[in-house]
Write a protein that holds these residues in place. Structure first.
Motif, PDB file in Angstrom:
ATOM      1  N   TYR A 555      86.186  76.437  52.389  1.00  0.00           N
ATOM      2  CA  TYR A 555      86.903  77.703  51.467  1.00  0.00           C
ATOM      3  C   TYR A 555      87.602  78.308  52.068  1.00  0.00           C
ATOM      4  O   TYR A 555      88.470  79.260  50.783  1.00  0.00           O
ATOM      5  CB  TYR A 555      86.206  78.070  51.066  1.00  0.00           C
ATOM      6  CG  TYR A 555      84.879  76.813  50.018  1.00  0.00           C
ATOM      7  CD1 TYR A 555      85.831  76.025  48.764  1.00  0.00           C
ATOM      8  CD2 TYR A 555      83.783  76.716  50.882  1.00  0.00           C
ATOM      9  CE1 TYR A 555      84.533  75.028  48.276  1.00  0.00           C
ATOM     10  CE2 TYR A 555      83.115  75.549  49.963  1.00  0.00           C
ATOM     11  CZ  TYR A 555      83.211  75.378  48.544  1.00  0.00           C
ATOM     12  OH  TYR A 555      82.213  74.092  48.390  1.00  0.00           O
ATOM     13  N   SER A 556      87.882  79.169  53.579  1.00  0.00           N
ATOM     14  CA  SER A 556      88.559  80.116  54.008  1.00  0.00           C
ATOM     15  C   SER A 556      89.565  79.846  54.946  1.00  0.00           C
ATOM     16  O   SER A 556      89.494  78.136  56.165  1.00  0.00           O
ATOM     17  CB  SER A 556      87.684  80.998  54.318  1.00  0.00           C
ATOM     18  OG  SER A 556      87.290  80.600  55.439  1.00  0.00           O
ATOM     19  N   GLY A 596      91.458  84.068  54.059  1.00  0.00           N
ATOM     20  CA  GLY A 596      91.859  83.828  52.318  1.00  0.00           C
ATOM     21  C   GLY A 596      90.754  83.064  51.860  1.00  0.00           C
ATOM     22  O   GLY A 596      90.446  82.809  52.696  1.00  0.00           O
ATOM     23  N   TYR A 597      90.340  83.301  51.207  1.00  0.00           N
ATOM     24  CA  TYR A 597      88.675  82.654  50.614  1.00  0.00           C
ATOM     25  C   TYR A 597      88.860  81.613  49.107  1.00  0.00           C
ATOM     26  O   TYR A 597      89.399  82.770  48.472  1.00  0.00           O
ATOM     27  CB  TYR A 597      87.435  83.684  51.060  1.00  0.00           C
ATOM     28  CG  TYR A 597      86.529  82.578  49.947  1.00  0.00           C
ATOM     29  CD1 TYR A 597      85.718  82.211  50.975  1.00  0.00           C
ATOM     30  CD2 TYR A 597      85.593  82.921  49.149  1.00  0.00           C
ATOM     31  CE1 TYR A 597      84.180  81.114  50.213  1.00  0.00           C
ATOM     32  CE2 TYR A 597      84.769  81.556  48.413  1.00  0.00           C
ATOM     33  CZ  TYR A 597      84.445  81.327  49.614  1.00  0.00           C
ATOM     34  OH  TYR A 597      83.283  81.035  48.570  1.00  0.00           O
ATOM     35  N   ASN A 598      89.460  80.835  48.837  1.00  0.00           N
ATOM     36  CA  ASN A 598      89.133  79.872  47.512  1.00  0.00           C
ATOM     37  C   ASN A 598      88.317  79.183  47.074  1.00  0.00           C
ATOM     38  O   ASN A 598      88.015  78.337  48.121  1.00  0.00           O
ATOM     39  CB  ASN A 598      90.548  79.183  47.531  1.00  0.00           C
ATOM     40  CG  ASN A 598      90.444  78.513  46.284  1.00  0.00           C
ATOM     41  OD1 ASN A 598      90.433  78.640  45.536  1.00  0.00           O
ATOM     42  ND2 ASN A 598      92.329  79.286  46.336  1.00  0.00           N
ATOM     43  N   TYR A 603      92.637  74.626  41.048  1.00  0.00           N
ATOM     44  CA  TYR A 603      93.958  75.816  41.452  1.00  0.00           C
ATOM     45  C   TYR A 603      94.811  76.177  40.181  1.00  0.00           C
ATOM     46  O   TYR A 603      95.560  77.352  40.143  1.00  0.00           O
ATOM     47  CB  TYR A 603      94.629  75.056  42.757  1.00  0.00           C
ATOM     48  CG  TYR A 603      93.440  75.530  44.179  1.00  0.00           C
ATOM     49  CD1 TYR A 603      93.956  75.967  45.227  1.00  0.00           C
ATOM     50  CD2 TYR A 603      92.264  73.990  44.461  1.00  0.00           C
ATOM     51  CE1 TYR A 603      93.245  75.510  46.551  1.00  0.00           C
ATOM     52  CE2 TYR A 603      91.745  74.460  45.384  1.00  0.00           C
ATOM     53  CZ  TYR A 603      91.721  74.946  46.379  1.00  0.00           C
ATOM     54  OH  TYR A 603      91.498  74.693  47.120  1.00  0.00           O
ATOM     55  N   THR A 611      88.236  84.012  44.408  1.00  0.00           N
ATOM     56  CA  THR A 611      89.259  83.944  45.162  1.00  0.00           C
ATOM     57  C   THR A 611      89.551  84.969  46.162  1.00  0.00           C
ATOM     58  O   THR A 611      89.170  86.036  44.861  1.00  0.00           O
ATOM     59  CB  THR A 611      90.723  83.675  44.909  1.00  0.00           C
ATOM     60  OG1 THR A 611      90.823  84.258  43.834  1.00  0.00           O
ATOM     61  CG2 THR A 611      90.844  82.144  44.484  1.00  0.00           C
ATOM     62  N   SER A 613      91.397  87.992  48.878  1.00  0.00           N
ATOM     63  CA  SER A 613      92.705  87.507  50.280  1.00  0.00           C
ATOM     64  C   SER A 613      92.429  88.977  50.709  1.00  0.00           C
ATOM     65  O   SER A 613      92.741  89.770  50.168  1.00  0.00           O
ATOM     66  CB  SER A 613      94.252  87.277  49.648  1.00  0.00           C
ATOM     67  OG  SER A 613      94.015  87.778  48.873  1.00  0.00           O
TER      68      SER A 613
END
Length: 808
Positions: A555-556, A596-598, A603, A611, A613
């Motif tokens: 995820y990152s 970044g992590y999402n 999306y 999320t 960043s």
């Protein structure tokens, strides 16, 4: 005596023959006995021992097929006709085989008539071909579009015409109209002959009036009234003001869906024994409306009793799994909560490596005290492995682009969590309108195949756009963007954007898998000219950026970049002192990174997940730029009221500092307002020179922190209309300008007396309002209505923020 009897027998036979000849005509005359017949009669009177032997029956000559001829074909080759019959030259003619060949030829659907004759050793197959459909046309359709009708019918252009297929499609069209409330619709198929045995097929449709719903009745409901239950079903009562309604007509499929909706509503409120006894739709005598009646049996209301977890997997103890079951004894029974508990337990087992764990809920009703005991039985299911991963529907996109987003490979153990994650990653590419992932039985009992069916959508855009916003005024843009260049997922964009505030020229390219590794590499070349009237200066920036990014977990990711830019700042004649001091050229190298992590579920329109960043830029490696800029963003989403409302919280903060005592360049500071802080004009908050002309004087800030609470509300219109509504509240602050003369009065700047009176109190601001969005046929439209709740006296409020655009 024997002689006399013999003569009598002959006489009787002769008399019978004459009678048949008189009454039956020539046909009976053929039965008249000759000498042989009379001899047979005489022999019949003799004893068996005295009779002569009977002559042998003549042998039938063999009927050999010496030649097979095919006649009447136009498009079909004679050899193709012969492949459908099981008859060959040199074989004996068999009527049974000929009849079977006749049926086989009719069964192909290629022929409207078939005849088989055999004479003089030649088997002749004479056919009449069915015509080919040149085009299929629909006339008279208004309620149902031609596109929907084309999808419904089975007969297609360049297909073979048969009456059976046409009649079947007529029934399909009538059924489609009935589902849309047109029960009086009639369909008349017509054909127009064309050369070369082709036809045009026309479905002439008479739609008739729409049959609505006059009333919806409920019988047997005591706990919930009719109004409440009407809100749970899709079918609506017709009314003159419901001009946009699409569910106010009778549809049998929708009625079955309504039965299920009622059942779910009741079982989610504790009525586990609820049943829909009947759902009946009666057509009124005027045949214009239906009366729909639901007969229900509510039953008693149950509560949760004892909740137990029985795990047959040693590593998954009941005590560790119990917090994942959001059920408490005494709560009202809710079937949806039970399903969520099953999903949570399944995902928990899959996350810990038990991909084949099976969760079986055991329900025990206690009708005396109206409780339901739950037992979740967790067992290790049979081990299943992935045999093949098949991809279909990707006409343009390469297979490897899709496969590299998959979290599983062939031979891995099947894991539902990773399959769902793979679907999310493929959807996030933005290349496909639909992504459907299914698993089917494989080549062995312990094998399963995964099929990924995608529907591609346009990824390239050549746009000449016009728009207007309260921030940028009139805007124009010419751009070419391709997100999936050559089907390799490469990104290319070249654009020219012009507005009353800025002009931007940009060329960008990104390779997401550089050297076939998960390493994104790209560059940007840009030139930006800003006419910042609110800050009373203009700037001209040219630069180039090289960037690289790579994932560090599921995820990152981390991104690295290098930018070299040159900027010229030109103050307006009435600019504040701070702006005049910032005049001149700046240039230098800027190194930066992004973490970044999402974990969003979608999306484009997220409902759950978050999320984050973190960005930092370091300037000072050559040139006269000396600063460190840090920004961070966070956004989290969570559904409420069974997903009807999506709540979100977003935070955005930043700080820029000079590390050698020089002022931070004016164009590197933060300006907030407009899109970034609704309820205020662009650059409407933060430090301001009060001696500047009206609606100007913004000098930006070095520190900001802004948060947004938002609730995406359910739209009153169908989702296909593209209308969205959200309630929001923006709050935060902006300030802390370095090296500013905060005393009010005149200052000598290069022989000119400049007036300055800067206010920078780092005050807290807040606003609230509604946001309306519409994906209109002409382009996106956005209206934000924000009212400042807390503001500084020198801020510039703006209640309405509007933007619209179009492309062609």
């Amino acid at each position: 005596m024997r002689t006399i009897a013999t003569h009598k027998a002959v006489l009787r036979a002769t008399s019978a023959t004459l009678c048949l000849a008189l009454f039956a005509g020539p046909a009976a005359a053929q039965l008249r006995p000759g000498a042989e017949d009379r001899a047979a009669v005489l022999n019949a009177e003799k004893p068996a021992a005295d009779r002569p032997p009977a002559p042998a029956a003549p042998a039938q000559p063999a009927r050999v097929i010496q030649h097979i001829a095919v006649a009447g074909t136009q498009r079909v080759e004679p050899g193709t006709v012969l492949t459908y019959v099981n008859i060959r030259e040199g074989e004996n003619y068999d009527p049974a085989l000929a009849d079977q060949a006749l049926k086989s030829l009719f069964g192909t659907g290629l022929f409207s008539d078939v005849k088989i004759n055999f004479a003089n050793g030649t088997l002749t197959i004479r056919v009449v071909e069915n015509p080919i459909i040149n085009q299929v046309v629909f006339e008279g359709n208004d309620k149902v579009s031609t596109k929907d009708l084309t999808k419904e019918v089975q007969i297609k252009p360049r297909g073979t015409f048969t009456r059976a297929r046409v009649q079947a499609d007529v029934q399909r069209i009538i059924e489609l109209y009935r589902r849309n409330g047109k029960f009086a619709a009639r369909v008349d198929p017509q054909i127009i002959q064309r050369p070369q045995n082709r036809i045009d097929l026309i479905f002439s449709i008479t739609e008739g009036p729409t049959t609505g719903i006059a009333r919806i009745n409920f019988i047997g409901n005591k706990i919930y009234d009719d109004a409440t239950l009407k809100g749970q079903i899709a079918t609506e009562e017709s009314a003159w003001y419901k001009i946009l309604a699409s569910n106010d007509n009778y549809d049998p499929d929708r009625l079955a869906f309504d039965r299920e909706q009622l059942r779910r509503f009741y079982v989610n409120h504790g009525y586990a024994d609820f049943t829909v006894v009947s759902a009946v739709a009666q057509l009124a005598q005027n045949r214009k409306n239906f009366y729909v009646t639901f007969t229900v049996n509510e039953g008693p209301r149950y509560k949760f009793g004892k909740v137990t977890i029985n795990s047959q997997i040693k590593e998954l103890t009941p005590s560790s799994l119990r917090p994942m079951v959001p059920i408490t004894s005494g709560d009202v029974y809710n079937a949806e909560t039970v399903q969520k508990a099953i999903d949570s337990l399944t995902n928990a087992a899959g996350t810990k490596g038990y991909a084949f764990a099976e969760v079986h809920p055991r329900i025990a009703r206690n009708r005396d005290n109206k409780t339901i005991d739950l037992l979740f039985d967790i067992a290790q299911g049979p081990r299943v492995y992935i045999g093949k991963i098949n991809i279909s529907g990707n006409v343009r996109t390469l297979d490897k682009v899709i496969r590299r987003e998959f979290r599983l490979v062939e031979g891995d153990a099947f894991n539902r969590v990773l399959v769902d994650r793979s679907r999310t990653r493929i959807r996030s590419l933005g290349f496909f309108k639909e992504v459907d992932v299914k698993n089917t039985p494989g080549s062995a009992p312990d094998r399963t195949d995964i099929t990924v069916a995608v529907t591609e959508q346009s990824t390239g855009q050549l746009q000449l756009g016009l728009g207007y916003s309260s921030a940028s005024q009139l805007t124009g843009e010419f751009s070419y963007t391709e997100q999936n260049l050559f089907g390799r997922a490469q990104f290319l964009k070249t654009s020219v954007s012009v507005s009353q505030i800025q002009k931007l020229y940009q060329f960008s390219f990104t390779e997401p898998w550089f050297l076939d590794r998960p390493l994104a590499a790209g560059f940007d070349i840009y030139k930006q000219q800003v006419d910042y009237r609110q800050a009373t200066y203009s700037s001209d920036t040219s630069g180039v950026t090289l960037r690289m990014g790579f994932p560090i977990s599921e995820y990152s990711s981390v991104g690295l970049r290098y930018t070299y830019q040159i900027t010229r700042v030109t103050p307006f004649g009435n600019a504040p002192l701070e702006i005049q001091l910032a005049a001149g050229d700046t240039y230098g190298s800027i190194f930066g990174f992004t973490y970044g992590y999402n974990s969003l579920d979608d999306y484009r329109r997220p409902t759950t997940g978050m999320t984050f960043s973190l960005n930092q830029d370091f300037a000072g490696f050559g040139g006269n730029l000396r600063f460190v800029k840090t920004t961070a963003q966070f956004a989290g989403y969570r559904p409420a009221f069974d997903g009807a409302i999506i709540n979100s919280l977003s935070l955005d903060a930043g700080i820029i500092q000079s590390y050698d005592g020089t002022p931070v360049p004016i164009n590197q500071r933060f300006f907030k307002g407009g899109d970034s802080f609704r309820g205020f004009a662009i650059a409407g908050i933060g430090p301001r020179d009060l001696d500047a002309p009206l609606n100007t004087g913004a000098i930006g800030g070095n520190v900001y922190a802004i948060g947004t609470l938002s609730a995406r509300l359910p739209s009153l219109l169908p989702e296909s209309y593209g209308v969205s509504i959200a309630a929001f509240s923006d709050f935060g602050t902006l300030g802390r300008v370095d090296n500013v003369i905060r005393t009010c009065g005149g200052v000598n700047v290069g022989g000119t007396i400049a007036q300055s009176c800067v206010k920078d109190n780092f005050a807290f601001r807040a606003s609230a309002g509604l946001s309306f969005g519409w994906r209109s046929p002409f382009g996106p439209l956005q209206i934000d209505l924000g009212v400042p709740i807390v503001k500084a006296s020198y801020d510039r409020p703006q209640i309405i923020h509007f933007s619209a655009g179009t492309g062609f």
